[in-house]
Write a protein that holds these residues in place. Structure first.
Motif, short mmCIF file in Angstrom:
data_model
loop_
_atom_site.label_atom_id
_atom_site.label_comp_id
_atom_site.label_asym_id
_atom_site.label_seq_id
_atom_site.Cartn_x
_atom_site.Cartn_y
_atom_site.Cartn_z
N GLY A 1 0.81 -1.22 0.00
CA GLY A 1 0.00 0.00 0.00
C GLY A 1 0.84 1.27 0.00
N ALA A 2 1.92 1.27 0.76
CA ALA A 2 2.75 2.48 0.85
C ALA A 2 3.35 2.81 -0.52
CB ALA A 2 3.83 2.29 1.89
N ALA A 3 3.81 1.79 -1.24
CA ALA A 3 4.38 2.01 -2.57
C ALA A 3 3.29 2.49 -3.54
CB ALA A 3 5.01 0.71 -3.09
N ALA B 1 11.01 -2.84 -6.98
CA ALA B 1 11.55 -4.14 -6.56
C ALA B 1 10.80 -4.61 -5.33
CB ALA B 1 13.04 -4.02 -6.25
N ASN B 2 10.49 -5.88 -5.32
CA ASN B 2 9.75 -6.43 -4.18
C ASN B 2 10.15 -7.88 -3.95
OD1 ASN B 2 7.80 -5.89 -2.15
ND2 ASN B 2 6.38 -7.27 -3.20
N ARG B 3 10.09 -8.26 -2.66
CA ARG B 3 10.36 -9.65 -2.29
C ARG B 3 9.46 -10.59 -3.07
NH1 ARG B 3 9.33 -10.67 3.95
NH2 ARG B 3 7.24 -10.10 3.24
N THR B 4 8.15 -10.26 -3.13
CA THR B 4 7.22 -11.04 -3.95
C THR B 4 7.17 -10.37 -5.32
OG1 THR B 4 5.96 -11.35 -1.92
CG2 THR B 4 4.89 -12.00 -3.98
N THR B 5 7.93 -10.95 -6.27
CA THR B 5 8.17 -10.26 -7.54
C THR B 5 6.88 -9.97 -8.31
OG1 THR B 5 10.14 -11.63 -7.56
CG2 THR B 5 9.75 -10.31 -9.51
N ALA B 6 5.92 -10.87 -8.24
CA ALA B 6 4.70 -10.71 -9.05
C ALA B 6 3.99 -9.40 -8.72
CB ALA B 6 3.76 -11.89 -8.80
N LYS B 7 4.04 -8.97 -7.46
CA LYS B 7 3.37 -7.72 -7.09
C LYS B 7 4.06 -6.52 -7.73
CE LYS B 7 2.20 -7.37 -2.61
NZ LYS B 7 2.42 -7.61 -1.16
N ALA B 8 5.38 -6.58 -7.83
CA ALA B 8 6.12 -5.49 -8.48
C ALA B 8 5.79 -5.45 -9.97
CB ALA B 8 7.63 -5.69 -8.27
#
Ligand code: ATR
Length: 274
Positions: free
Chosen positions: A130-132, A150-157
């Motif tokens: 949410g913050a991003a 960039a995100n730990r869970t790549t699909a969300k990025a």
């Protein structure tokens, strides 16, 4: 009767919003009261309804209720719709209007207070929650050369980057794919480091010479991310207190039609900046 405003969240005891809005009210000579409401995690809508029934005029919404505030609003601004979240509610003619001032607050802190020009620069946003989401649209509109999420869970990025692709050269990455890449501005929009003391997962090679590390989190001490960034070579570091004051000013202006001076309030909240 004095116009009533509040910040609503859970937890909310340590929120600086009451102090910030009281300072704004004083400096702009607005007669208003600003308090805190700690709503039960399953009691947001009831708390908002009670506040409205008691004559409440506006709310700042903080964790974990920003998505619920968006769902509850009868109408929202375009930027709130882009974020899918509201951090500000305004009561008018018996309806709740929702806005999201987080992105504008970040942009003002970066460009006006910190003097960072984003156009043509390479910008990395860490996190895809949410913050991003609240800050990606204005960042893209500032026309960086490249915006990487960039995100730990790549699909969300990837999902967020796809939405921005028409606006800006945008790329998504997992943590491992950041190896060997570097940036002019690195913004932490994750909650990593808040809940536990696990080491931060990103490579220590992200910062170009003169790079700015910006943490959307703030604290009285340098945050874990900023201590890590400094050790990784970031030339400049800023935490999210400036963003907090600027998003508050945007909300205040939307409610009251008067824009408060943020510099004086920032100085009052914390005289020094690392
Ligand atoms: P918020 O509204 O604060 O963004 P959120 O929607 O729960 O909260 O998102 C938290 C963000 O921090 C996510 O990007 C999350 O990564 P995942 O999508 O992979 O969960 C990120 N995050 C939280 N803890 C993390 C950690 N220890 N390391 C890396 N990223 C982390």
């Amino acid at each position: 009767m004095t116009d009533r405003y509040a910040v609503i969240g859970n937890p909310v005891a340590h929120s600086k919003s009451p102090a910030i809005h009281s300072a704004f009210a004083q400096s702009t000579r607005q007669a208003m009261e600003y308090t805190r409401i700690e709503a039960p995690r399953d009691g947001f809508a009831d708390a908002v309804a009670n506040f409205a029934a008691a004559g409440g005029r506006g709310l700042n919404v903080t964790l974990p209720f920003k998505l619920e505030a968006f769902a509850l609003a009868d109408a929202t601004t375009t930027r709130a719709a882009a974020a899918g979240a509201c951090n500000t509610l305004k009561r008018e003619a018996g309806r709740w209007h929702g806005d999201n001032t987080d992105g504008a607050g970040l942009m003002r802190d970066l460009t006006v207070n910190l003097g960072v020009a984003l156009a043509g620069r390479d910008v990395l946003v860490l996190g895809a929650g949410g913050a991003a989401r609240g800050v990606l649209l204005p960042l893209a509109e500032a026309r960086p050369r490249m915006l990487v999420i960039a995100n730990r869970t790549t699909a969300k990025a990837f999902a967020l980057a796809r939405n921005l692709a028409p606006l800006v050269q945008c790329d998504a990455a997992g943590v491992d794919e950041l190896a060997g890449r570097d940036f002019d501005v690195v913004i932490n929009a994750t909650s990593a480091g808040l809940a536990n003391a696990a080491p931060l997962p990103w490579p220590a090679t992200l910062f170009r010479r003169d790079a700015l590390a910006y943490d959307m989190v703030y604290g009285d001490e340098p945050t874990l991310f900023l201590r890590w960034a400094r050790a990784a070579g970031a030339a400049r570091c800023a935490d999210g207190l400036g963003m907090l004051v600027e998003q508050a000013a945007e909300s205040f202006a939307w409610w009251r039609g008067v824009r408060p001076d943020t510099a004086a309030t920032f100085e009052r909240m914390r005289p020094r900046r690392g």
